[in-house]
Design an enzyme around this catalytic site. Structure first.
Site, PDB file in Angstrom:
ATOM      1  CE  LYS A 174      -1.361   1.378   8.828  1.00 15.79           C
ATOM      2  NZ  LYS A 174      -0.339   0.799   7.915  1.00 15.79           N
ATOM      3  CD  GLU A 177      -0.190  -1.331   3.753  1.00 12.03           C
ATOM      4  OE1 GLU A 177       0.018  -0.390   4.552  1.00 12.03           O
ATOM      5  OE2 GLU A 177      -1.117  -1.346   2.935  1.00 12.03           O
ATOM      6  N   GLY A 227      -0.943  10.586   3.609  1.00  9.52           N
ATOM      7  CA  GLY A 227      -1.199   9.554   2.610  1.00  9.52           C
ATOM      8  C   GLY A 227      -2.116  10.097   1.530  1.00  9.52           C
ATOM      9  N   GLY A 228      -2.829   9.209   0.892  1.00 12.79           N
ATOM     10  CA  GLY A 228      -3.643   9.585  -0.257  1.00 12.79           C
ATOM     11  C   GLY A 228      -4.973  10.229   0.134  1.00 12.79           C
ATOM     12  CB  THR A 231      -6.283   6.751   2.754  1.00 17.70           C
ATOM     13  OG1 THR A 231      -5.916   5.955   1.642  1.00 17.70           O
ATOM     14  CG2 THR A 231      -6.173   5.932   4.025  1.00 17.70           C
ATOM     15  N   GLY A 232      -7.551   9.602   3.243  1.00 13.41           N
ATOM     16  CA  GLY A 232      -7.799  10.735   4.141  1.00 13.41           C
ATOM     17  C   GLY A 232      -9.277  10.947   4.392  1.00 13.41           C
ATOM     18  CD  GLU A 249       0.620  17.721   6.187  1.00 13.53           C
ATOM     19  OE1 GLU A 249       0.898  17.983   5.003  1.00 13.53           O
ATOM     20  OE2 GLU A 249       0.498  18.579   7.059  1.00 13.53           O
ATOM     21  CB  CYS A 283       3.301  14.602  -1.137  1.00 13.10           C
ATOM     22  SG  CYS A 283       4.529  15.352  -0.064  1.00 13.10           S
ATOM     23  CD  GLU A 384      -0.708  12.374  -5.177  1.00 15.04           C
ATOM     24  OE1 GLU A 384      -1.486  11.590  -4.583  1.00 15.04           O
ATOM     25  OE2 GLU A 384       0.130  13.065  -4.586  1.00 15.04           O
TER      26      GLU A 384
HETATM   27  P1  NAD Z   1      -2.255   5.511   1.366  1.00 17.67           P
HETATM   28  O1  NAD Z   1      -3.330   6.498   1.641  1.00 17.67           O
HETATM   29  O2  NAD Z   1      -2.562   4.351   0.523  1.00 17.67           O
HETATM   30  O3  NAD Z   1      -1.664   4.932   2.727  1.00 17.67           O
HETATM   31  C1  NAD Z   1      -1.112   5.741   3.719  1.00 17.67           C
HETATM   32  C2  NAD Z   1      -1.205   5.036   5.052  1.00 17.67           C
HETATM   33  O4  NAD Z   1      -2.578   4.897   5.404  1.00 17.67           O
HETATM   34  C3  NAD Z   1      -0.617   3.633   5.056  1.00 17.67           C
HETATM   35  O5  NAD Z   1       0.014   3.410   6.297  1.00 17.67           O
HETATM   36  C4  NAD Z   1      -1.860   2.763   4.926  1.00 17.67           C
HETATM   37  O6  NAD Z   1      -1.704   1.458   5.427  1.00 17.67           O
HETATM   38  C5  NAD Z   1      -2.836   3.549   5.757  1.00 17.67           C
HETATM   39  N1  NAD Z   1      -4.262   3.274   5.518  1.00 17.67           N
HETATM   40  C6  NAD Z   1      -4.857   2.848   4.373  1.00 17.67           C
HETATM   41  N2  NAD Z   1      -6.186   2.723   4.571  1.00 17.67           N
HETATM   42  C7  NAD Z   1      -6.432   3.094   5.845  1.00 17.67           C
HETATM   43  C8  NAD Z   1      -7.610   3.195   6.633  1.00 17.67           C
HETATM   44  N3  NAD Z   1      -8.815   2.902   6.140  1.00 17.67           N
HETATM   45  N4  NAD Z   1      -7.498   3.617   7.909  1.00 17.67           N
HETATM   46  C9  NAD Z   1      -6.301   3.940   8.415  1.00 17.67           C
HETATM   47  N5  NAD Z   1      -5.155   3.850   7.734  1.00 17.67           N
HETATM   48  C10 NAD Z   1      -5.216   3.436   6.458  1.00 17.67           C
HETATM   49  O7  NAD Z   1      -1.048   6.371   0.767  1.00 17.67           O
HETATM   50  P2  NAD Z   1       0.322   5.821   0.217  1.00 17.67           P
HETATM   51  O8  NAD Z   1       0.057   5.205  -1.108  1.00 17.67           O
HETATM   52  O9  NAD Z   1       1.019   5.037   1.270  1.00 17.67           O
HETATM   53  O10 NAD Z   1       1.138   7.199   0.046  1.00 17.67           O
HETATM   54  C11 NAD Z   1       1.069   7.983  -1.085  1.00 17.67           C
HETATM   55  C12 NAD Z   1       0.186   9.195  -0.823  1.00 17.67           C
HETATM   56  O11 NAD Z   1       0.700   9.929   0.277  1.00 17.67           O
HETATM   57  C13 NAD Z   1       0.200  10.155  -1.987  1.00 17.67           C
HETATM   58  O12 NAD Z   1      -1.111  10.600  -2.240  1.00 17.67           O
HETATM   59  C14 NAD Z   1       1.060  11.301  -1.481  1.00 17.67           C
HETATM   60  O13 NAD Z   1       0.799  12.527  -2.098  1.00 17.67           O
HETATM   61  C15 NAD Z   1       0.726  11.314  -0.044  1.00 17.67           C
HETATM   62  N6  NAD Z   1       1.770  12.011   0.729  1.00 17.67           N
HETATM   63  C16 NAD Z   1       1.509  13.273   1.203  1.00 17.67           C
HETATM   64  C17 NAD Z   1       2.488  13.974   1.890  1.00 17.67           C
HETATM   65  C18 NAD Z   1       2.235  15.377   2.417  1.00 17.67           C
HETATM   66  O14 NAD Z   1       3.096  15.915   3.094  1.00 17.67           O
HETATM   67  N7  NAD Z   1       1.105  15.990   2.135  1.00 17.67           N
HETATM   68  C19 NAD Z   1       3.731  13.372   2.108  1.00 17.67           C
HETATM   69  C20 NAD Z   1       3.975  12.091   1.618  1.00 17.67           C
HETATM   70  C21 NAD Z   1       2.977  11.422   0.927  1.00 17.67           C
END
Ligand code: NAD
Length: 489
Positions: A174, A177, A227-228, A231-232, A249, A283, A384
């Site tokens: 996934k 979006e 991701g963020g 969310t993690g 990550e 990131c 961040e």
């Molecule tokens: P986000 O957390 O908003 O979304 C990431 C993904 O998670 C998307 O596909 C989103 O639809 C999905 N998501 C959101 N809520 C969810 C839920 N409840 N359950 C399952 N999936 C869900 O992050 P973003 O805004 O897309 O990306 C930016 C973030 O990603 C920044 O914090 C950045 O630092 C981080 N990032 C980290 C790395 C790394 O290697 N550590 C690499 C790239 C980006």
């Protein structure tokens, strides 16, 4: 053609939902794609489960799996131009940066293809008896949910898909979006390379509706998320009741330490690249500049002079050096951090207001921004913002620099600039981050592990550990001379 890929078939969302994908550089419509909901997520999990439990992929010899990944690398190279263009339209990033990404993505598939084909992770264990054959073998974990962000859509996906498939897993992907197109193309390339139906499944859609069911479903064995932080945390909590494996990550608030003895011109140049590449939506962005006090004024003056010259523009503008932010909401967030920083006492030295160039009015542009005289605890220093915002802090001693560098909940990456080899090594050793650069910023190679300490997450991508994330170790003990033991007699 519909855009969800489930069990080897392109399919529309069950509920008929769609989403408009718009280019953040000018808000033009790129395409309308299917938007999955919980029912589509469940169908994709069923397909991946069936393919894992009864399909050929997990039982395909490792050498053959490796060869398939190498074929995918070739196909990615063949279609590089179309992929780079699609990535730039979805993200707004410069075409040349998308082209670099595509090269890295092909290399990632090639690395894991070779690693998989080489095998060698299984081992014979000395069980202390010639009458026992004891081996540790590595098996795929099972059905993997792969959830990825918008900043490096296909790159972050490749870091998961290549090792997951190499290890023999099946998956549901996934992507964000906001940026689905390169993942759609990847599904076609995997099929063309010969991946059996059901091994790779793609659902597009919002996190709470399409993503959340993946963490909760007991039929999923592993969730790998990039991701963020917020969310993690949600994903970790959602995965807890079924005790599935989780790899996270997450974000970073990465320090870039510059000592007075650094090569001035190079350090300024890299400090700019560290934070303003892809408008700070990286990131590992070097968002916290820590400068030795005696160098501070000269360094920041030069940095600002050069930052002001960075030209903003769309992905196909060859004169532009950085692009827009991903969305209006994201730009609002970045602006709010800058305003909060100024309110807390930071000194705005450049940027800090939306550009007034009429050519940029439809995109979500925000200029390179430098906030000087920052101090620990300011929200713009601790959080961040994920935008082109550099905070500057001063330090006087090596210990103070390390203290400031580590004064964060994050631990993804960081850098130190000095011509003193010993100092560089000492500081690198004491920085609590998964990647540390000495006299460099941002490089990575697929052979070396990538990941975070502290709240930047856990688990590693790339390198041998990146493959191991997708494997279970199983100890098989074979008694070659079993006779009754009469334990209870
Ligand atoms: P986000 O957390 O908003 O979304 C990431 C993904 O998670 C998307 O596909 C989103 O639809 C999905 N998501 C959101 N809520 C969810 C839920 N409840 N359950 C399952 N999936 C869900 O992050 P973003 O805004 O897309 O990306 C930016 C973030 O990603 C920044 O914090 C950045 O630092 C981080 N990032 C980290 C790395 C790394 O290697 N550590 C690499 C790239 C980006």
């Amino acid at each position: 053609m519909p855009e969800l890929f489930i069990g080897g078939t392109w399919t529309a969302a069950v509920d008929g939902q769609v989403r408009e994908i718009r280019c953040p550089a000018d808000n033009t419509l790129v395409a309308t794609v299917d938007e999955a909901g919980p029912k589509d997520a469940a169908a994709a999990i069923s397909a991946a489960r069936e393919a894992f439990d009864r399909g050929p992929w997990p039982r395909t010899p490792a050498a053959e799996r490796g060869r398939l990944l190498l074929r995918v690398a070739d196909l990615l190279e063949r279609d590089k131009d179309a992929l780079a263009r699609a990535e730039s339209l979805d993200t707004g990033k410069r075409l040349v940066e998308s082209e670099y990404d595509m090269d890295d993505i092909a290399n990632c598939f090639r690395y894991f293809g070779n690693l998989t084909a080489a095998g060698g992770t299984d081992r014979v264990v000395d069980a202390g008896s010639p009458e026992v054959d004891s081996r540790v073998v590595h098996e795929p974990v099972g059905v993997c949910a792969l959830i990825t962000p918008w900043n490096y859509p296909l790159l972050q996906t490749a870091w998961k898909v290549a090792p997951a498939l190499g290890a023999g897993n099946t998956f549901v992907l996934k992507p964000s979006e906001l940026t689905p197109h390169t993942c759609i193309i990847l599904m076609r390339l995997l099929t063309e390379a010969g991946l059996p139906a059901g091994a790779a499944n793609l659902i597009l859609g919002a996190g709470p509706t399409a993503g959340a069911p993946l963490s909760e479903d007991p039929r999923v064995d592993l969730v790998s998320f990039t991701g963020g932080l917020a969310t993690g945390r949600r994903i970790m909590a959602a995965a807890a009741p079924t005790v599935k494996k989780v790899a996270l990550e997450l974000g970073g608030k990465n320090p870039n330490i510059v000592f007075a003895d650094a090569d001035f011109d190079t350090a300024v140049d890299y400090a700019l690249m560290a934070i303003f590449l892809h408008s700070g939506q990286v990131c590992s962005a070097g968002a916290r500049l820590l400068v030795e006090d005696e160098l501070h004024d000269r360094f920041v003056d030069e940095l600002i002079a050069r930052a002001r010259r960075i030209r903003l523009g769309g992905p196909f503008d060859e004169d532009a050096r950085t692009g827009p932010l991903i969305s209006a909401e994201h730009r609002d967030k970045v602006e709010a951090y800058v305003a909060a920083g100024i309110a807390e006492g930071a000194v705005l030295r450049c940027g800090g207001a939306r550009p007034d160039d009429p050519a940029l009015k439809d995109g979500y542009y925000y200029p390179p921004t430098v906030l000087d005289e920052c101090t620990p605890g300011m929200s713009v220093v601790t959080d961040e913002s994920f935008g082109p915002v550099l905070t500057v802090e001063r330090f006087r001693t090596e210990d103070e620099a390390i203290g400031l560098a580590n004064d964060t909940v994050y631990g993804l990456a960081g850098a130190v600039w000095t011509q003193d080899t010993g100092k560089g090594q000492r500081v690198a050793a004491r920085m609590r981050a998964g990647t540390v650069w000495i006299n460099d910023f941002h490089p990575y190679v697929p052979q070396a592990e990538w990941g975070g300490m502290k709240q930047s997450g856990f688990g590693r991508e790339l390198g041998p550990a990146g493959l191991a994330e997708y494997q279970e170790a199983k100890h098989i003990w074979r008694n070659l001379a079993a006779t009754p033991q009469r334990w209870f007699e």
